[in-house]
Design an enzyme around this catalytic site. Sequence first.
Site, PDB file in Angstrom:
ATOM      1  CD1 TRP A  11      -2.425  -1.633  -0.184  1.00 16.54           C
ATOM      2  CD2 TRP A  11      -2.930  -1.625   1.989  1.00 16.54           C
ATOM      3  NE1 TRP A  11      -3.455  -2.525   0.011  1.00 16.54           N
ATOM      4  CE2 TRP A  11      -3.791  -2.536   1.340  1.00 16.54           C
ATOM      5  CE3 TRP A  11      -3.064  -1.457   3.371  1.00 16.54           C
ATOM      6  CZ2 TRP A  11      -4.765  -3.267   2.017  1.00 16.54           C
ATOM      7  CZ3 TRP A  11      -4.033  -2.190   4.045  1.00 16.54           C
ATOM      8  CH2 TRP A  11      -4.871  -3.080   3.381  1.00 16.54           C
ATOM      9  CG  HIS A 101       9.657  -1.047  -3.268  1.00 17.20           C
ATOM     10  ND1 HIS A 101       9.687   0.047  -4.111  1.00 17.20           N
ATOM     11  CD2 HIS A 101       8.590  -1.793  -3.659  1.00 17.20           C
ATOM     12  CE1 HIS A 101       8.666  -0.043  -4.964  1.00 17.20           C
ATOM     13  NE2 HIS A 101       7.992  -1.146  -4.718  1.00 17.20           N
ATOM     14  N   GLY A 182       4.028   1.395 -11.584  1.00 13.74           N
ATOM     15  CA  GLY A 182       3.167   2.570 -11.683  1.00 13.74           C
ATOM     16  C   GLY A 182       2.994   3.100 -13.094  1.00 13.74           C
ATOM     17  CB  SER A 221       1.827  -2.090 -14.407  1.00 15.42           C
ATOM     18  OG  SER A 221       2.288  -0.765 -14.251  1.00 15.42           O
ATOM     19  N   GLY A 242       0.930  -2.921  -6.337  1.00 13.10           N
ATOM     20  CA  GLY A 242       0.900  -1.582  -5.751  1.00 13.10           C
ATOM     21  C   GLY A 242      -0.463  -0.949  -5.944  1.00 13.10           C
ATOM     22  N   GLY A 243      -0.557  -0.055  -6.923  1.00 15.37           N
ATOM     23  CA  GLY A 243      -1.774   0.737  -7.157  1.00 15.37           C
ATOM     24  C   GLY A 243      -3.078  -0.049  -7.103  1.00 15.37           C
TER      25      GLY A 243
HETATM   26  P1  13P Z   1       2.296  -0.857  -9.158  1.00 14.95           P
HETATM   27  O1  13P Z   1       1.490  -2.130  -9.026  1.00 14.95           O
HETATM   28  O2  13P Z   1       1.509   0.374  -8.773  1.00 14.95           O
HETATM   29  O3  13P Z   1       2.970  -0.755 -10.468  1.00 14.95           O
HETATM   30  O4  13P Z   1       3.458  -0.934  -8.041  1.00 14.95           O
HETATM   31  C1  13P Z   1       4.239  -2.074  -7.996  1.00 14.95           C
HETATM   32  C2  13P Z   1       5.059  -2.005  -6.772  1.00 14.95           C
HETATM   33  O5  13P Z   1       5.933  -1.182  -6.645  1.00 14.95           O
HETATM   34  C3  13P Z   1       4.741  -2.979  -5.711  1.00 14.95           C
HETATM   35  O6  13P Z   1       5.751  -3.021  -4.752  1.00 14.95           O
END
Ligand code: 13P
Length: 258
Positions: A11, A101, A182, A221, A242-243
Amino acid sequence: MSSKKIIIANWKQNGSLKSLRSLTSQIIKALKLKSISHSVVILPPYVYLPILAEQVLSNKKIRNLSIGVQNVSAFSDGAYTGEVSFEMCKDFGSKYFLVGHSERRQILSESDVLISNKVSRLLNHNKKVILCVGETLAERNKKLDKSVISKQLISALGSLSSKSKIKTNNIIIAYEPIWAIGSGKSASSEDIYNTHSYIKKKLNMILKPCKILPKVIYGGSVNNTNSKEILSIDGVDGTLVGGASLNAKKFIEICSSI
Ligand code: 13P
């Protein structure tokens, strides 16, 4: 290796207590209602860990939901202003620890040495580490992706003391190509397959003797429309999201897509 996959929600620095409580309860509800057999992990911001951990851990019937943190200190207790140790997180039910990360490597200047110290400390204490590796677009364009990943793996895992005492099933490698994070554009299935195969080969060499090869998961993504394809690629043991993990409907669809 078990075919059970792991879906991890990172998150990042997003949400409020209200929104993340609601997101957590929607995930709990879905796990109760749907037959999702794979492991699901949520990584909230530190400050919300105690409250959200209680929400997760009080649901004793749900065995496949765990909580973790997005970062951890490399040190034991002491004068390290702003740092949080794994012992402190463990007091609040944290089972998984994300390390290295790319946002921490790039924006917060975390070095390979610091990352290696975090990984060693966690593994020496029998804790579960999710180690992120991945290349920038410039490195990829110069065909340096594999050598960058190899360097990251060797630096984090190559100098583990007493390798024989380390449980390799405590290690998860998250391959996250930085250019895909992202961006809305994940790596292609072919690239994911090739890179995961390369990482597994490399792990076999670095972690010798290695009875259980660490899981290798993909991040960058991942969303509810591409997760099924990504999770069915040979060698993909899960995803780091992530998102899309901030949206209950999308994240539950990702967890149900396998
Ligand atoms: P996204 O899924 O937003 O591309 O982010 C990936 C991420 O950095 C998970 O740690």
